[in-house]
Scaffold this motif. Sequence first.
Motif, PDB file in Angstrom:
ATOM      1  N   ALA A  68       0.777  -1.187  -0.024  1.00  0.00           N
ATOM      2  CA  ALA A  68       0.113  -0.047  -0.006  1.00  0.00           C
ATOM      3  C   ALA A  68       0.964   1.044  -0.030  1.00  0.00           C
ATOM      4  N   GLN A  69       1.835   1.305   0.769  1.00  0.00           N
ATOM      5  CA  GLN A  69       2.837   2.250   0.525  1.00  0.00           C
ATOM      6  C   GLN A  69       3.634   2.459  -0.627  1.00  0.00           C
ATOM      7  N   GLY A  70       3.588   1.525  -1.335  1.00  0.00           N
ATOM      8  CA  GLY A  70       4.255   1.686  -2.898  1.00  0.00           C
ATOM      9  C   GLY A  70       5.763   1.587  -2.851  1.00  0.00           C
ATOM     10  N   GLY A  71       6.171   0.871  -1.685  1.00  0.00           N
ATOM     11  CA  GLY A  71       7.789   0.853  -1.764  1.00  0.00           C
ATOM     12  C   GLY A  71       8.177  -0.253  -2.662  1.00  0.00           C
ATOM     13  N   ARG A  72       9.572  -0.218  -2.898  1.00  0.00           N
ATOM     14  CA  ARG A  72      10.213  -1.098  -3.805  1.00  0.00           C
ATOM     15  C   ARG A  72      10.735  -2.359  -2.878  1.00  0.00           C
ATOM     16  N   VAL A  73       9.989  -3.820  -3.294  1.00  0.00           N
ATOM     17  CA  VAL A  73      10.338  -4.875  -2.205  1.00  0.00           C
ATOM     18  C   VAL A  73      10.862  -5.914  -3.564  1.00  0.00           C
ATOM     19  N   TYR A  74      11.869  -6.301  -3.284  1.00  0.00           N
ATOM     20  CA  TYR A  74      12.414  -7.474  -4.300  1.00  0.00           C
ATOM     21  C   TYR A  74      11.431  -8.596  -4.681  1.00  0.00           C
ATOM     22  N   GLY A  75      11.038  -8.690  -5.803  1.00  0.00           N
ATOM     23  CA  GLY A  75      10.479  -9.987  -6.255  1.00  0.00           C
ATOM     24  C   GLY A  75       8.828  -9.696  -6.184  1.00  0.00           C
ATOM     25  N   HIS A  96       2.294 -10.622 -12.754  1.00  0.00           N
ATOM     26  CA  HIS A  96       3.747 -10.875 -12.473  1.00  0.00           C
ATOM     27  C   HIS A  96       4.131 -12.284 -11.817  1.00  0.00           C
ATOM     28  N   ASP A  97       3.164 -12.525 -10.768  1.00  0.00           N
ATOM     29  CA  ASP A  97       3.605 -13.792  -9.894  1.00  0.00           C
ATOM     30  C   ASP A  97       3.249 -15.074 -10.679  1.00  0.00           C
ATOM     31  N   LEU A 172       6.269 -26.662  -7.586  1.00  0.00           N
ATOM     32  CA  LEU A 172       5.243 -26.879  -6.474  1.00  0.00           C
ATOM     33  C   LEU A 172       4.167 -25.715  -6.588  1.00  0.00           C
ATOM     34  N   GLY A 173       4.623 -24.620  -6.768  1.00  0.00           N
ATOM     35  CA  GLY A 173       3.494 -23.485  -6.785  1.00  0.00           C
ATOM     36  C   GLY A 173       2.636 -23.545  -7.942  1.00  0.00           C
ATOM     37  N   LEU A 174       2.939 -24.076  -9.080  1.00  0.00           N
ATOM     38  CA  LEU A 174       2.080 -24.117 -10.153  1.00  0.00           C
ATOM     39  C   LEU A 174       0.847 -25.118  -9.903  1.00  0.00           C
ATOM     40  N   ALA A 175       1.274 -26.328  -9.148  1.00  0.00           N
ATOM     41  CA  ALA A 175       0.090 -27.189  -8.717  1.00  0.00           C
ATOM     42  C   ALA A 175      -0.566 -26.539  -7.457  1.00  0.00           C
ATOM     43  N   ALA A 202       4.753 -15.453  -5.414  1.00  0.00           N
ATOM     44  CA  ALA A 202       5.311 -16.158  -6.217  1.00  0.00           C
ATOM     45  C   ALA A 202       6.900 -16.424  -5.539  1.00  0.00           C
ATOM     46  N   LEU A 203       7.454 -15.168  -5.375  1.00  0.00           N
ATOM     47  CA  LEU A 203       8.952 -14.973  -4.893  1.00  0.00           C
ATOM     48  C   LEU A 203       8.838 -15.527  -3.437  1.00  0.00           C
ATOM     49  N   ALA A 204       7.821 -15.044  -2.626  1.00  0.00           N
ATOM     50  CA  ALA A 204       7.856 -15.735  -1.345  1.00  0.00           C
ATOM     51  C   ALA A 204       7.866 -17.036  -1.179  1.00  0.00           C
ATOM     52  N   LEU A 205       7.137 -17.791  -2.168  1.00  0.00           N
ATOM     53  CA  LEU A 205       7.045 -19.335  -2.030  1.00  0.00           C
ATOM     54  C   LEU A 205       8.418 -19.717  -2.617  1.00  0.00           C
ATOM     55  N   LEU A 206       8.899 -19.257  -3.664  1.00  0.00           N
ATOM     56  CA  LEU A 206      10.393 -19.628  -4.304  1.00  0.00           C
ATOM     57  C   LEU A 206      11.452 -19.458  -3.191  1.00  0.00           C
TER      58      LEU A 206
END
Length: 549
Positions: A68-75, A96-97, A172-175, A202-206
């Motif tokens: 909500a703050q619009g900060g840049r967070v990797y992935g 994106h995810d 795993l994520g796709l399933a 996505a990235l949080a799972l990967l």
Amino acid sequence: MTGSGPGRASARPAASGEDPAAAASLDGRGLDAATVAGVADGAPPPVVHPAALEAMERSRQAACALAAQGGRVYGRSTGVGAHRGAAVEERDGYGHDLRLLLSHAGGIGELLPVRQVRAMMLVRAGQLLAGGSGLRPEIATALLGALRAGVHPPVHEYGSVGTGDLTALAELGLALFGHAPWESDATAAEEPEPLRIQRGDALALLSSNALTLGQSALACHDLGALLRSAHVVTALSLYAVDGSLEAYAPEVHRAHPHPATVRAAADVRQLLGVTVRSAPDQSAPDQSTPVEPARGESIRSVGDLPSSPVRQLPSSRGPRVQDPYGFRCFPQVHGPAMEAWANLERVLFVDLNSATENPLIGWDESTGTPVAHHHGGFFATPLTLALDHLCLAVLGTARLSAARLSALGRPELTGLRSYLADEASAGSGMMILEYGAAAATAEIQTYATPAALAHVVLSQGVEEAASFATQAARKTLRLTDAYRQVLACELVAAVRALRRRGTAPPPGTPAGRAYTRAAEVLNPAMADRPLTGDVTTAAALLTEFTQLT
């Protein structure tokens, strides 16, 4: 930072008729290799502790506040790897995810065994419950639901170098999100309802080494059982050659007190029912009191006569001053292998119960604001070094097992025919086992080459190193299989020698019980014949032997 640490541990007594494994709870801080192995082998996963779900929810809320703050967070608001500086434009945000999962689900090679994939799934759920991923709790519970349903994603072997199991977790994520099919573990199972993918999933799972850790946990569990059973096999071989216990005497190990070697020597004494004389002014380090053989006395003289004055029994072999290294140096070689295994268990316990996602998302303790910490906690060097250390240590004790196997074929040590052959002229007996064990030991030597020696530069130079923990875990699993075969060959030879000599450890001792069990299932025929089935049977027995140590 709050909301990113592990949840509380929890345990409760099993209810009447309930599987004890189900009474344990998964809380992001108490997962161990034994639990991973149990679930990987088909047991249902533990129930989730509510506090762990709350920790996940706090981290999810922090992720939402950051978005909500619009900060840049990797992935989440940027690309990954070499594209870490590229912003995800708003028009592409919701796709994106899914694109990240699709592009990273590019594992190659053979499909992994179900056991390894189930281990990965449990490990990933446990990590998420440590509460630093920013993912919603439903993802952890969906993973556990898939384990209970008996389904898993198809996961390919190659795609990681120890800095995150990206391809495996993308598959795993796709399933999980309904974009690839589940496969049944064994019998037909109902697929769980897919989750709807959300921004940031996505990235949080990967961002995890869950497959590497799952494989490492399986290797730790299986290899630990083999290393414990090696005490039993060694005790039987020692008895079969009338070995001397001088090398196992407490006085020897008090003079050179490495704790691991002290324990290894004491374990062999205990298995043979031979412990330590008590003196009025001394206490034995293993707190035991029966008779220890005096200098030059054999095991059989003491084991057969535990309450009588010690005497040397007649032997068909001539007297020898000391035994070959395979018998005499077992504590000094096997003790360090047990120590290396214990070190791996400690490293794994930390890694299995840590939030290592990059970035780590939670709340700043002083300001109460959401924060994303970008870090390198995924770089698994501690695990790589622990696995490499263990592989090198197992090589040493495997070589001694092969040496004892060879010794059991020598008439001057056993008083029997060469290679424990029957009465037929020029019989080969168990000769071929020496070759099989040598071949398996050669494989162990290959797997003992440290994975940490490798080097790579990836992602356009952004990732200029890797831990290669994945390669270390894979080779440790393969080493475990080879070591099992070496020990099984020695066990077959030891039982054969004891049968040929018409003797056995006293039935009231742990070694005696091991012999009785082995004699029940191993073919007693001494004529020349294929011994493959004997080795297969002996390999299965090794797990049972862990209950004796």
